[in-house]
Design a protein around this motif. Structure first.
Motif, short mmCIF file in Angstrom:
data_model
loop_
_atom_site.label_atom_id
_atom_site.label_comp_id
_atom_site.label_asym_id
_atom_site.label_seq_id
_atom_site.Cartn_x
_atom_site.Cartn_y
_atom_site.Cartn_z
N ALA A 112 0.72 -18.52 -3.78
CA ALA A 112 0.01 -18.11 -4.84
C ALA A 112 -1.14 -17.02 -4.81
N ARG A 113 -2.13 -17.63 -3.88
CA ARG A 113 -3.15 -16.72 -3.85
C ARG A 113 -2.79 -15.34 -3.07
N HIS A 114 -1.81 -15.29 -2.12
CA HIS A 114 -1.42 -14.50 -1.33
C HIS A 114 -0.53 -13.25 -2.21
N LEU A 115 0.33 -13.77 -3.19
CA LEU A 115 1.08 -13.03 -3.98
C LEU A 115 0.18 -12.38 -4.95
N ASP A 116 -0.66 -13.33 -5.59
CA ASP A 116 -1.69 -12.67 -6.73
C ASP A 116 -2.42 -11.38 -6.03
N ARG A 117 -3.00 -11.42 -4.62
CA ARG A 117 -3.67 -10.52 -3.96
C ARG A 117 -2.81 -9.28 -3.66
N THR A 118 -1.38 -9.38 -3.51
CA THR A 118 -0.62 -8.58 -3.39
C THR A 118 -0.36 -7.78 -4.71
N VAL A 119 -0.11 -8.30 -5.91
CA VAL A 119 0.18 -7.66 -7.07
C VAL A 119 -0.75 -6.91 -7.41
N ARG A 120 -1.92 -7.14 -7.19
CA ARG A 120 -3.37 -6.43 -7.50
C ARG A 120 -3.14 -4.99 -6.64
N ILE A 121 -2.63 -4.99 -5.67
CA ILE A 121 -2.42 -3.64 -5.07
C ILE A 121 -1.41 -2.72 -5.59
N LEU A 122 -0.47 -3.12 -6.25
CA LEU A 122 0.62 -2.50 -6.90
C LEU A 122 0.25 -1.65 -8.16
N THR A 123 0.83 -0.54 -8.31
CA THR A 123 0.59 0.29 -9.55
C THR A 123 2.13 0.66 -10.08
N ASP A 124 2.04 1.11 -11.23
CA ASP A 124 3.31 1.67 -11.77
C ASP A 124 4.41 0.72 -12.01
N LEU A 125 4.33 -0.70 -12.15
CA LEU A 125 5.10 -1.58 -12.21
C LEU A 125 5.89 -1.45 -13.53
N SER A 126 7.00 -1.63 -13.62
CA SER A 126 7.83 -1.47 -14.79
C SER A 126 7.24 -2.67 -15.79
N PRO A 127 7.56 -2.36 -17.16
CA PRO A 127 6.99 -3.32 -17.99
C PRO A 127 7.62 -4.84 -17.86
N TYR A 128 8.84 -4.83 -17.52
CA TYR A 128 9.67 -5.95 -17.04
C TYR A 128 8.75 -6.72 -16.04
N VAL A 129 8.61 -5.94 -14.98
CA VAL A 129 7.79 -6.76 -13.85
C VAL A 129 6.54 -6.98 -14.12
N PRO A 150 0.79 -1.32 -0.03
CA PRO A 150 0.08 -0.19 -0.22
C PRO A 150 0.81 1.23 -0.02
N GLN A 151 1.91 1.37 0.69
CA GLN A 151 2.66 2.50 0.78
C GLN A 151 3.62 2.46 -0.68
N GLU A 152 4.05 1.61 -1.11
CA GLU A 152 4.72 1.66 -2.22
C GLU A 152 3.88 1.94 -3.50
N SER A 153 2.42 1.53 -3.44
CA SER A 153 1.60 2.05 -4.37
C SER A 153 1.32 3.94 -4.14
N LYS A 154 1.24 4.05 -3.24
CA LYS A 154 1.06 5.61 -3.13
C LYS A 154 2.28 6.34 -3.51
N THR A 155 3.54 5.76 -3.38
CA THR A 155 4.69 6.57 -3.82
C THR A 155 4.96 6.52 -5.43
N GLY A 156 4.48 5.41 -6.06
CA GLY A 156 4.49 5.09 -7.35
C GLY A 156 5.62 4.68 -7.63
N TRP A 157 6.63 4.09 -6.83
CA TRP A 157 7.65 3.50 -6.92
C TRP A 157 7.75 2.23 -5.95
N TYR A 158 8.33 1.04 -6.72
CA TYR A 158 8.55 -0.05 -6.03
C TYR A 158 9.70 -0.62 -6.37
#
Length: 139
Positions: free
Chosen positions: A107-124, A76-84
């Motif tokens: 797998a379920r835990h990680l899937d829910r986590t990545v749904r929170i993240l924004t501005d991931l690099s194209p590679y990620v 959540p914090q990383e998502s707010k700053t736009g950088w991960y």
């Protein structure tokens, strides 16, 4: 939290009950560091240490819950700053399908986590898509 049942006072070596012999003196820095990190209590491992061990598929049974909880706590914090910081996320995302099949809760835990993240690099983003392809029937 996935890592609540992990005794973080112990090292991977202690939890596995398997002491590796010392590496040969001419070993690479990677080999030397992995051997040393296996002997360090989990609570004393830095994020970079988790990246290194997970990237080498060492101690996944104990380290993945710690890493997944860290990623979830910071998302959540990383998502707010736009950088991960992608290193730990990439190390976790790129594990083999057999890990996710044996531990679908990871797998379920990680899937829910990545749904929170924004501005991931194209590679990620590509790594996320590959991960989701591996676990589509688990999440």
């Amino acid at each position: 939290m996935l890592s609540d049942l992990i005794d973080k006072e112990k090292s991977v070596e202690e939890l596995e009950g398997d002491r590796w012999p010392d590496p040969p003196p001419d070993s690479t820095n990677l080999v030397l560091s992995v051997h040393a990190l296996r002997r360090r209590p989990i609570k004393d491992l830095a994020v970079e240490d988790l990246c290194r061990l997970i990237g080498q598929d060492v101690g996944l049974q104990w380290l993945m819950p710690v890493a997944l909880d860290f990623l979830r706590e910071t998302a959540p914090q990383e998502s707010k700053t736009g950088w991960y910081d992608d290193d730990l996320l990439t190390a976790v995302l790129t594990r083999k399908g057999s890990l996710w099949r044996s531990r679908p809760e990871f797998a379920r835990h990680l899937d829910r986590t990545v749904r929170i993240l924004t501005d991931l690099s194209p590679y990620v983003q590509r790594e996320v898509q590959s991960f989701r392809g591996l676990v589509s029937d688990l999440v």
